[in-house]
Design an enzyme around this catalytic site. Structure first.
Site, PDB file in Angstrom:
ATOM      1  CG  ASP A 136      48.927   2.445  -4.014  1.00 42.28           C
ATOM      2  OD1 ASP A 136      49.128   1.240  -3.806  1.00 42.28           O
ATOM      3  OD2 ASP A 136      47.795   2.925  -4.149  1.00 42.28           O
TER       4      ASP A 136
HETATM    5  C1  GLC Z   1      44.835   1.417  -3.170  1.00 40.03           C
HETATM    6  C2  GLC Z   1      45.666   0.272  -3.687  1.00 40.03           C
HETATM    7  C3  GLC Z   1      45.973   0.333  -5.148  1.00 40.03           C
HETATM    8  C4  GLC Z   1      44.823   0.992  -5.879  1.00 40.03           C
HETATM    9  C5  GLC Z   1      44.747   2.422  -5.412  1.00 40.03           C
HETATM   10  C6  GLC Z   1      43.595   3.198  -6.074  1.00 40.03           C
HETATM   11  O1  GLC Z   1      45.376   1.868  -1.971  1.00 40.03           O
HETATM   12  O2  GLC Z   1      46.901   0.028  -3.020  1.00 40.03           O
HETATM   13  O3  GLC Z   1      46.204  -1.012  -5.590  1.00 40.03           O
HETATM   14  O4  GLC Z   1      45.052   0.940  -7.280  1.00 40.03           O
HETATM   15  O5  GLC Z   1      44.621   2.534  -4.014  1.00 40.03           O
HETATM   16  O6  GLC Z   1      42.371   2.692  -5.684  1.00 40.03           O
END
Ligand code: GLC
Length: 749
Positions: free
Chosen positions: A293
């Site tokens: 993430d």
């Molecule tokens: C965010 C979220 C995740 C998302 C990622 C990219 O922090 O936790 O669900 O896909 O960043 O945007």
């Protein structure tokens, strides 16, 4: 640990078939050679170590910001081969531009992956996933994902960071909005349908996208409901409650998995080899990509398990994370770790191979520009067909919580109707907290929907009555004056979209601001009032229900919000939604959910039992709750075909349903099971079947369920997965609180 819980492959196939698509085995186990394997092996053999770690690096464009860091000079990084994938990047022209740099200006011309968070629609936005789950209809979930894939892929997106399949029992946690609620069974059904919808039959088809099951795992169990907080679960609870939707996603062939920000039993998921290597890859045979993430790898330092960047990169990579999202640490540190012999080149090659296989599966080596298609982008987004689907599924997501006095449906030709409240014309909130590339200007507000639904002679009086966070005495006075001029009132109350979703936990989940005072004041006018509630989570509605006992839970319904709600308010469609998550009476009850344990002192009238002094134990609205359309139904007792179910066999259960009302309607019959005696304590009930049936007034239908011993299986005392012989209760009803029972015996070794 043997065993494969969750949905049977038969049930997955049924779901996928219901979604009208066969899933692509994108994330299937690393299998035998295919045409592209030889090409990939040859490419890897020609890549430098820097080029390899470039393929393991995912960075954000600046088209959207979804986390704390942003990328400097993206184009130079792409041209230098330091980037393998870009997210928050969409638009045929923009993605074509970046792809050209990757294909023409880098030494090996490896195409980029473009990714975006397409959770519930791209330009045509559907209800938030919690609202889609409220349809209790996997086919609807699959259809919404299909439309999203068609639109996103037309805009150059290859890969979505969806579905979010985190089970959640704590509505203080804002991300409950993104998932399918509290039931592992419903969550698994929805997850499988969404993966099938996104990935379709063939990832190389230009109208499909690779899907990502996130956030692996247990992220929804954040302590105190506070986002990013620690999670501490027994392995049994993790496997029983939080893993089934991920298992269903992998069985449906999901291309990628994203670990959560949370530490699980002390080990952050991003660096948790047991989760990734042992469970995901070892037990489940997942052969796809594991993508971190957003900056989760450098955040291992804040977790306190990595001393520095190099440590963080090593821990994440050796635990099985293949791609570094926005952290920049694989790029900076992996070459040094390989040169120092702390990470074998073979491991880097294995991760690079997974990424290149995904690019090959998408057809990017054949035609890197196939998805960046201005003509498709123009003609295949926001089409009438997509907007119709969005309106139909938004209608299905609405849950009629109360309708005292049958105030609803309203007549559409009344002299005047008031639409009052701060969410009456808030177009941006209608799209919810993860709106893809949705444009609020395309969304119909509640005021718009009512205007379009009423007769030409009906006056529509709109009064915001202040803001979501504040209604002054003057605001409320204006609301009263408007209500007194109308024949009926629609009150638009609830949360702003940004009050749920990521980094949006609330310690008090009541109506924000002065909305309760506003509702009481409008109710005091004596006009018929219906409240439409917009929220990304369950709110505590005990006081509101006292003030206005006509409540329609709308979540955030998407582009067609106003029109879909108006369809139901004026009786052009039936409200058929059901709650995929319990609504607590007060935040002090949390967690409260249908599949709770019985305890040794179940609540009863006597003093020394498991109860509160100041509230009942049960939620205000139980899991599965929703008034059944604008008619009434009678659900008969479950009738098992036999008194016993033999191991490996199948037990049919019949249930008669009668429409006892005066209008056609749709009932959602739920089947729960209770294992009365087990080697470990078992929940008082667990959802194991859902059947939706539409009946005319006076008509009786019979729905059938099939139970197998997989439905009765659980993680036993020795942590093997399977059933135990013994007596079971089967419960059926319109929700978890109003059920009728029968009993049967599971027999055999
Ligand atoms: C965010 C979220 C995740 C998302 C990622 C990219 O922090 O936790 O669900 O896909 O960043 O945007």
């Amino acid at each position: 640990m043997a065993g494969s819980p969750g949905l049977s492959l038969r049930r997955i196939a049924a779901i996928v078939f219901a979604a009208g698509i066969a899933a692509a085995p994108a994330g299937a186990a690393e299998g035998g050679p295919t045409g592209s394997d030889a090409m990939i092996d040859d490419l890897i053999a020609r890549m430098s170590l820097e080029e390899k770690v470039g393929q393991l690096t995912l960075v954000s464009s600046t088209l959207a910001v979804t986390g704390p860091e942003v990328t400097a000079d993206l184009e130079s990084a792409v041209a230098a081969g330091r980037v393998g994938a870009v997210f928050n990047a969409f638009g045929a022209d923009y993605t074509r531009h970046l792809q050209r740099i990757a294909v023409e200006e880098t030494r090996l011309g490896i195409p980029l992956l473009f990714a975006h968070d397409v959770l519930h629609g791209f330009r045509t936005v559907f209800p938030i996933p919690l609202g889609i789950a409220a349809t209790f209809d996997p086919a609807a979930a699959g259809e919404a994902a299909r439309v999203a894939a068609v639109e996103a892929s037309a805009a150059g997106v290859h890969w979505t960071f969806a579905p979010m399949v985190d089970i959640a029992r704590d509505p203080r946690w804002g991300r409950v909005a993104e998932g399918a609620g509290e039931s592992p069974y419903l969550g698994a059904l929805i997850a499988a349908a969404q993966v099938a919808g996104f990935q379709g039959r063939d990832l190389a088809a230009p109208d499909t996208v690779a899907a990502t099951a996130k956030h692996f795992a247990g992220y929804g169990a954040a302590e105190a409901g506070r986002d990013y907080n620690t999670t501490d679960l027994s392995e049994r609870v993790l496997r029983e409650t939080y893993l089934p939707p991920f298992r269903a996603a992998t069985e449906t062939g999901v291309a990628a998995v994203m670990p959560g920000f949370n530490d699980l039993d002390g080990v952050p998921a991003t660096a948790n080899a047991w989760l990734i290597e042992d469970v995901l890859r070892g037990e489940w045979g997942f052969g796809g990509v594991v993508v971190s993430d957003y900056t989760a790898i450098p955040e291992l330092k804040a977790h306190g398990i990595a001393a520095d960047d190099r440590d963080a990169a090593r821990l994440a990579f050796t635990a099985g994370t293949d791609i570094d999202m926005q952290g920049g640490l694989f790029l900076a540190e992996l070459p040094r770790l390989v040169e120092a012999g702390r990470i074998p080149m073979a491991s880097v090659d294995r991760a690079v191979r997974r990424v290149l296989k995904l690019k090959a599966a998408l057809g990017l080596f054949d035609d890197p520009f196939r998805y960046s298609d201005p003509e498709r982008e123009r003609t295949q987004t926001l089409t009438a067909e997509h907007l119709d689907a969005a309106r139909r599924i938004a209608r299905q997501s609405l849950v009629l919580l109360e309708n005292e006095g049958n105030v609803l449906p309203f007549e559409s030709d009344m002299p005047a109707i008031a639409v009052i409240g701060p969410l009456a014309h808030d177009a941006a909130s209608m799209l919810g907290p993860w709106a893809g590339a949705g444009d609020p200007a395309q969304a119909s507000t509640l005021a718009d929907g009512v205007r379009r639904a009423v007769a030409p002679g009906t006056r529509v009086l709109v009064e915001p009555a202040g803001e979501i966070e504040r209604s002054s005495a003057q605001d409320i006075a204006r609301a009263i004056a408007v209500a007194e001029k109308a024949s009926a009132v629609v009150l638009a109350l609830g949360e702003r979209a940004g009050m749920s979703g990521e980094a949006a936990s609330r310690a008090d989940i009541g109506l924000p601001g002065d909305q309760l005072a506003l509702a009481r004041a409008v109710a005091a006018t004596g006009r018929p009032v219906a409240v439409v509630l917009f929220s990304g989570r369950p709110l505590t509605l005990t006081a509101l229900r006292e003030a206005v006992p006509v409540l329609l839970q709308a979540w955030f319904p998407g582009t067609a919000a106003g029109d879909a709600i108006a369809d139901v308010l004026f009786g052009r469609a039936e409200p058929t939604g059901r709650l995929p998550i319990s609504f607590p009476r007060a935040v002090g009850q949390i967690p409260v959910h249908h599949d709770a344990k019985p305890t040794g002192r179940p609540a009863s009238g006597s003093h020394y039992t498991s109860r509160y002094l100041d509230l009942p134990n049960d939620p205000l609205y139980p899991f599965g709750w929703g008034l059944s359309s604008y008619t009434d139904f009678e659900i008969g007792p479950p009738r098992p075909d036999r008194e016993t179910l033999a191991r490996g066999g199948r037990l049919g259960i019949s249930v008669d349903v009668t429409n006892t009302g005066d209008r056609v309607g749709t009932e959602t019959v739920q089947l729960y099971v209770r294992d009365l005696v087990g080697c470990v304590t078992r929940p008082v009930m667990e959802l194991k079947g859902v059947r939706r049936v539409t009946l005319r007034s006076g008509e009786t239908g019979t729905v059938r369920f099939d139970l197998t011993d997989r439905d009765l299986s659980f993680w036993r005392r020795d942590m093997t997965f399977g059933p135990e012989p013994g007596r079971f209760e089967v419960l059926v009803g319109p929700n978890a609180a109003e059920t009728r029972s029968a009993f049967f015996e599971l027999v055999g070794p």
